[in-house]
Scaffold this motif. Structure first.
Motif, PDB file in Angstrom:
ATOM      1  N   THR A  21       0.710  -1.226   0.103  1.00  0.00           N
ATOM      2  CA  THR A  21       0.030  -0.018  -0.062  1.00  0.00           C
ATOM      3  C   THR A  21       1.009   1.222   0.021  1.00  0.00           C
ATOM      4  OG1 THR A  21      -1.812  -1.175   1.071  1.00  0.00           O
ATOM      5  CG2 THR A  21      -1.898   1.108   1.078  1.00  0.00           C
ATOM      6  N   VAL A  22       2.049   1.270   0.770  1.00  0.00           N
ATOM      7  CA  VAL A  22       2.668   2.319   0.977  1.00  0.00           C
ATOM      8  C   VAL A  22       3.624   2.539  -0.155  1.00  0.00           C
ATOM      9  CG1 VAL A  22       2.359   2.607   3.384  1.00  0.00           C
ATOM     10  CG2 VAL A  22       4.449   1.414   2.508  1.00  0.00           C
ATOM     11  N   SER A  23       4.166   1.611  -0.829  1.00  0.00           N
ATOM     12  CA  SER A  23       4.986   1.382  -1.731  1.00  0.00           C
ATOM     13  C   SER A  23       4.780   0.491  -2.818  1.00  0.00           C
ATOM     14  CB  SER A  23       6.588   1.353  -1.222  1.00  0.00           C
ATOM     15  OG  SER A  23       7.407   1.303  -2.394  1.00  0.00           O
ATOM     16  N   ALA A  24       5.586  -0.762  -2.802  1.00  0.00           N
ATOM     17  CA  ALA A  24       5.317  -1.855  -3.700  1.00  0.00           C
ATOM     18  C   ALA A  24       6.095  -2.896  -3.220  1.00  0.00           C
ATOM     19  CB  ALA A  24       5.327  -1.467  -5.122  1.00  0.00           C
ATOM     20  N   GLY A  25       5.791  -4.247  -3.592  1.00  0.00           N
ATOM     21  CA  GLY A  25       6.682  -5.229  -3.482  1.00  0.00           C
ATOM     22  C   GLY A  25       6.459  -6.184  -2.145  1.00  0.00           C
ATOM     23  N   GLY A  26       5.179  -6.183  -1.929  1.00  0.00           N
ATOM     24  CA  GLY A  26       4.835  -7.210  -0.771  1.00  0.00           C
ATOM     25  C   GLY A  26       4.812  -8.504  -1.115  1.00  0.00           C
ATOM     26  N   PRO A  32       7.488 -16.176  -1.823  1.00  0.00           N
ATOM     27  CA  PRO A  32       8.718 -17.071  -1.415  1.00  0.00           C
ATOM     28  C   PRO A  32       8.127 -17.855   0.008  1.00  0.00           C
ATOM     29  CG  PRO A  32       9.738 -15.042  -1.980  1.00  0.00           C
ATOM     30  CD  PRO A  32       8.179 -14.639  -2.024  1.00  0.00           C
ATOM     31  N   ALA A  33       7.407 -16.923   0.883  1.00  0.00           N
ATOM     32  CA  ALA A  33       6.879 -17.652   1.987  1.00  0.00           C
ATOM     33  C   ALA A  33       5.904 -18.936   1.424  1.00  0.00           C
ATOM     34  CB  ALA A  33       5.819 -16.643   2.839  1.00  0.00           C
ATOM     35  N   LEU A  34       5.247 -18.635   0.721  1.00  0.00           N
ATOM     36  CA  LEU A  34       4.286 -19.822   0.198  1.00  0.00           C
ATOM     37  C   LEU A  34       4.930 -20.935  -0.415  1.00  0.00           C
ATOM     38  CD1 LEU A  34       1.304 -17.749  -1.352  1.00  0.00           C
ATOM     39  CD2 LEU A  34       0.999 -18.922   0.687  1.00  0.00           C
ATOM     40  N   LEU A  35       6.212 -20.588  -1.181  1.00  0.00           N
ATOM     41  CA  LEU A  35       7.017 -21.733  -1.647  1.00  0.00           C
ATOM     42  C   LEU A  35       7.796 -22.509  -0.666  1.00  0.00           C
ATOM     43  CD1 LEU A  35       8.499 -19.634  -4.658  1.00  0.00           C
ATOM     44  CD2 LEU A  35       6.909 -21.432  -4.810  1.00  0.00           C
ATOM     45  N   PHE A  36       8.179 -21.917   0.311  1.00  0.00           N
ATOM     46  CA  PHE A  36       8.849 -22.321   1.666  1.00  0.00           C
ATOM     47  C   PHE A  36       7.979 -23.267   2.223  1.00  0.00           C
ATOM     48  CE2 PHE A  36      11.800 -18.404   1.251  1.00  0.00           C
ATOM     49  CZ  PHE A  36      12.535 -19.070   0.286  1.00  0.00           C
ATOM     50  N   TRP A 229      10.296   3.730   7.280  1.00  0.00           N
ATOM     51  CA  TRP A 229      10.789   2.714   7.877  1.00  0.00           C
ATOM     52  C   TRP A 229      10.721   1.248   6.826  1.00  0.00           C
ATOM     53  CZ3 TRP A 229       7.540  -1.299   8.947  1.00  0.00           C
ATOM     54  CH2 TRP A 229       6.125  -0.945   9.069  1.00  0.00           C
ATOM     55  N   ILE A 230       9.801   1.520   5.945  1.00  0.00           N
ATOM     56  CA  ILE A 230       9.297   0.339   4.848  1.00  0.00           C
ATOM     57  C   ILE A 230      10.392  -0.135   4.443  1.00  0.00           C
ATOM     58  CG2 ILE A 230       7.897  -0.421   3.347  1.00  0.00           C
ATOM     59  CD1 ILE A 230       6.513   0.104   5.878  1.00  0.00           C
ATOM     60  N   GLN A 231      11.434   0.783   3.663  1.00  0.00           N
ATOM     61  CA  GLN A 231      12.494   0.284   2.660  1.00  0.00           C
ATOM     62  C   GLN A 231      13.535  -0.585   3.291  1.00  0.00           C
ATOM     63  OE1 GLN A 231      15.505   2.876   0.739  1.00  0.00           O
ATOM     64  NE2 GLN A 231      13.805   3.021  -0.879  1.00  0.00           N
ATOM     65  N   PHE A 232      13.859  -0.312   4.807  1.00  0.00           N
ATOM     66  CA  PHE A 232      15.038  -0.961   5.113  1.00  0.00           C
ATOM     67  C   PHE A 232      14.445  -2.488   5.534  1.00  0.00           C
ATOM     68  CE2 PHE A 232      16.675  -2.608   9.371  1.00  0.00           C
ATOM     69  CZ  PHE A 232      18.031  -2.728   9.233  1.00  0.00           C
ATOM     70  N   ILE A 233      13.191  -2.494   5.931  1.00  0.00           N
ATOM     71  CA  ILE A 233      12.502  -4.010   6.227  1.00  0.00           C
ATOM     72  C   ILE A 233      12.523  -4.683   4.819  1.00  0.00           C
ATOM     73  CG2 ILE A 233      10.501  -5.276   6.873  1.00  0.00           C
ATOM     74  CD1 ILE A 233       9.994  -3.253   8.991  1.00  0.00           C
ATOM     75  N   LEU A 234      11.972  -4.103   3.824  1.00  0.00           N
ATOM     76  CA  LEU A 234      11.904  -4.574   2.635  1.00  0.00           C
ATOM     77  C   LEU A 234      13.345  -5.064   2.062  1.00  0.00           C
ATOM     78  CD1 LEU A 234      10.149  -5.616   0.467  1.00  0.00           C
ATOM     79  CD2 LEU A 234      10.186  -3.479  -0.752  1.00  0.00           C
ATOM     80  N   ILE A 235      14.263  -4.318   2.020  1.00  0.00           N
ATOM     81  CA  ILE A 235      15.788  -4.645   1.602  1.00  0.00           C
ATOM     82  C   ILE A 235      16.350  -5.894   2.205  1.00  0.00           C
ATOM     83  CG2 ILE A 235      18.057  -3.846   1.413  1.00  0.00           C
ATOM     84  CD1 ILE A 235      16.970  -1.085   1.010  1.00  0.00           C
ATOM     85  N   VAL A 236      16.490  -5.869   3.499  1.00  0.00           N
ATOM     86  CA  VAL A 236      16.807  -6.983   4.169  1.00  0.00           C
ATOM     87  C   VAL A 236      16.011  -8.136   3.926  1.00  0.00           C
ATOM     88  CG1 VAL A 236      17.237  -8.012   6.450  1.00  0.00           C
ATOM     89  CG2 VAL A 236      17.584  -5.441   6.072  1.00  0.00           C
ATOM     90  N   THR A 237      14.898  -8.203   4.091  1.00  0.00           N
ATOM     91  CA  THR A 237      14.128  -9.414   3.602  1.00  0.00           C
ATOM     92  C   THR A 237      14.246  -9.989   2.206  1.00  0.00           C
ATOM     93  OG1 THR A 237      12.400  -8.493   5.345  1.00  0.00           O
ATOM     94  CG2 THR A 237      11.506 -10.502   3.993  1.00  0.00           C
ATOM     95  N   VAL A 238      14.125  -9.175   1.359  1.00  0.00           N
ATOM     96  CA  VAL A 238      14.250  -9.475   0.109  1.00  0.00           C
ATOM     97  C   VAL A 238      15.645 -10.021  -0.359  1.00  0.00           C
ATOM     98  CG1 VAL A 238      14.176  -8.794  -2.455  1.00  0.00           C
ATOM     99  CG2 VAL A 238      12.432  -8.022  -0.916  1.00  0.00           C
TER     100      VAL A 238
END
Length: 251
Positions: A21-26, A32-36, A229-238
């Protein structure tokens, strides 16, 4: 389904709903979570769309209540992206598991690079929409629709770029357009996946609970401009998830 898996899906869905909602990339997180969890790639791709449809509806009605709905002048965008989504979904249901994981891992890295670069902030919006920009935008949204129907990951970010660069939308207008385009294209592709028996509805609906909560929170964050704060979480996770996908696909 175990309680742990339900909690995991709701938690992952919540984070993805906020990010979408705030950016993109959810979907960089949810797919990957579903695949795992051991779900075959085509079913994971189809199931992920249940949550995205619910999330899009939640975001849409939040924008409606805030008076941010402006549909005028967007008909060609919606038609182009919907047609593209149909062909994208029809192509996606034929891809093998290993090929899908490689495509997903590559897509995650490319999308992450765009998110870090964030060209949206560098775009200066001219005051008028030229015929050339309109034609290029329509063609771009056909490709965006195809991408959304095929894999969907990070599509909202590309919608934002085209909406601001070619269609001269403000950030809030582009965000709302992203919600509409994603909602329509993913709904159409979900029907195609479902007809082909590639949707696990129970898992999709559990994921959707988290997505809806995240979309509600994310919509308020956009309107309040509190999204740093969203970008930091996304970068590390991806980075973590893309590395694991590549390892499993090539092992």
């Amino acid at each position: 389904m175990f309680i742990f898996e339900m909690i995991l899906l709701i938690g992952v869905g919540f984070i993805a709903g906020v990010i979408n909602t705030v950016s993109a990339g959810g979907s960089l997180i949810t797919l990957p979570a579903l695949l795992f969890l051991g779900i075959p790639s085509t079913e994971a791709n189809g199931t992920n769309r249940v949550a995205i449809v619910v999330q899009s509806l939640t975001s849409f009605f939040t924008f409606v209540r805030k008076g941010q709905v402006k549909l005028k002048g967007n008909a060609s965008i919606l038609i182009a992206s919907t047609l593209g989504a149909i062909f994208g979904a029809l192509s996606a249901i034929t891809v093998s598991d290993d090929s899908f994981m490689l495509i997903l891992a590559f897509t995650m890295v490319v999308t992450l690079c765009f998110i870090i670069w964030n060209p949206v902030k560098a775009i200066n919006r001219p005051s008028t929409l030229t015929p050339l920009a309109y034609a290029l935008g329509t063609a771009a949204f056909i490709l965006i629709g195809f991408y959304s129907g095929f894999i969907q990951v990070g599509v909202g970010f590309y919608i934002m770029i085209v909406a601001i660069l070619l269609y001269k939308k403000s950030f809030v207008e582009a965000t709302f357009l992203k919600i509409i385009v994603v909602g329509l294209s993913v709904s159409i592709s979900l029907i195609i996946f479902a007809v082909n028996g590639q949707v696990l509805w129970e898992i999709g609906l559990i994921l959707a609970i988290g997505n809806a909560l995240g979309a509600w929170v994310g919509s308020k964050m956009v309107l309040l401009q509190r999204t740093g704060w969203i970008q930091f979480i996304l970068i590390v996770t991806v980075i973590t998830l893309a590395g694991r996908l590549l390892y499993e696909a090539l092992a």
